[in-house]
Design a protein around this motif. Sequence first.
Motif, mmCIF file in Angstrom:
data_model
loop_
_atom_site.group_PDB
_atom_site.id
_atom_site.type_symbol
_atom_site.label_atom_id
_atom_site.label_comp_id
_atom_site.label_asym_id
_atom_site.label_seq_id
_atom_site.Cartn_x
_atom_site.Cartn_y
_atom_site.Cartn_z
ATOM 1 N N TYR A 54 0.863 -1.171 0.000
ATOM 2 C CA TYR A 54 0.000 0.000 0.000
ATOM 3 C C TYR A 54 0.906 1.230 0.000
ATOM 4 N N ILE A 55 0.815 2.032 -1.051
ATOM 5 C CA ILE A 55 1.701 3.177 -1.211
ATOM 6 C C ILE A 55 0.954 4.457 -0.862
ATOM 7 N N ASP A 56 1.617 5.271 -0.023
ATOM 8 C CA ASP A 56 1.030 6.540 0.398
ATOM 9 C C ASP A 56 2.152 7.534 0.677
ATOM 10 N N ALA A 57 2.154 8.643 -0.037
ATOM 11 C CA ALA A 57 3.091 9.746 0.211
ATOM 12 C C ALA A 57 4.553 9.295 0.254
ATOM 13 N N GLY A 58 4.968 8.520 -0.728
ATOM 14 C CA GLY A 58 6.362 8.094 -0.826
ATOM 15 C C GLY A 58 6.766 6.971 0.102
ATOM 16 N N HIS A 92 9.291 5.347 -7.112
ATOM 17 C CA HIS A 92 9.905 6.432 -6.341
ATOM 18 C C HIS A 92 9.524 6.411 -4.865
ATOM 19 N N VAL A 93 9.299 5.222 -4.346
ATOM 20 C CA VAL A 93 9.031 5.057 -2.915
ATOM 21 C C VAL A 93 10.338 5.283 -2.163
ATOM 22 N N LYS A 94 10.251 6.019 -1.074
ATOM 23 C CA LYS A 94 11.436 6.333 -0.278
ATOM 24 C C LYS A 94 11.623 5.388 0.917
ATOM 25 N N LYS A 95 10.518 4.911 1.456
ATOM 26 C CA LYS A 95 10.592 4.055 2.647
ATOM 27 C C LYS A 95 9.668 2.857 2.450
ATOM 28 N N PHE A 96 10.172 1.681 2.793
ATOM 29 C CA PHE A 96 9.409 0.432 2.705
ATOM 30 C C PHE A 96 9.310 -0.098 4.127
ATOM 31 N N TRP A 97 8.098 -0.344 4.603
ATOM 32 C CA TRP A 97 7.950 -0.752 6.001
ATOM 33 C C TRP A 97 6.793 -1.730 6.176
ATOM 34 N N LYS A 132 12.993 0.134 6.036
ATOM 35 C CA LYS A 132 14.233 0.283 5.286
ATOM 36 C C LYS A 132 14.059 1.461 4.330
ATOM 37 N N SER A 133 15.084 2.280 4.223
ATOM 38 C CA SER A 133 15.068 3.370 3.251
ATOM 39 C C SER A 133 15.397 2.803 1.883
ATOM 40 N N LEU A 134 14.684 3.247 0.862
ATOM 41 C CA LEU A 134 14.953 2.802 -0.500
ATOM 42 C C LEU A 134 15.724 3.866 -1.285
ATOM 43 N N VAL A 135 16.120 4.940 -0.602
ATOM 44 C CA VAL A 135 16.872 6.015 -1.221
ATOM 45 C C VAL A 135 18.356 5.775 -0.970
ATOM 46 N N ALA A 136 19.135 5.824 -2.025
ATOM 47 C CA ALA A 136 20.577 5.559 -1.893
ATOM 48 C C ALA A 136 21.306 6.710 -1.242
#
Length: 136
Positions: A54-58, A92-97, A132-136
Amino acid sequence: MEIVTLNWEETIPVRHKVLWPDKPPSFCKVEGDESGRHYGVKIEGALVCVASVYIDAGSARLRKFATLEEFQNRGIGTALLQHMIEDSKSLHVKKFWFDARESAIEFYRRFGFSMEGGRFFKSEIAYFKMAKSLVA
């Protein structure tokens, strides 16, 4: 092994059998299922693993990740988790949790997920929030 996209209704039988067999199937539906991204793994045409994002606000939240017991420890969940992470990055998701059952903590740590906060319970089962952050 084939990774497929599903509609939310297709996830319910595996969610129910693996995660909450003592509850009614309706317990396995979550708010937002209609707008979530639903994934599955098929082996010889049979659905053996499901998960929903479920994707919401990055931010992407993984829920209801379930593999039939007889197909566990074969790399199926690993392949699906990697696929979902890559798919989320492409969006372009920044955080996966997610909220991980305590029994699955070590599985998720292998992918670089860390616990955030303390133990909590859902229907008497212990969980930890992991991210986990998905941004390098």
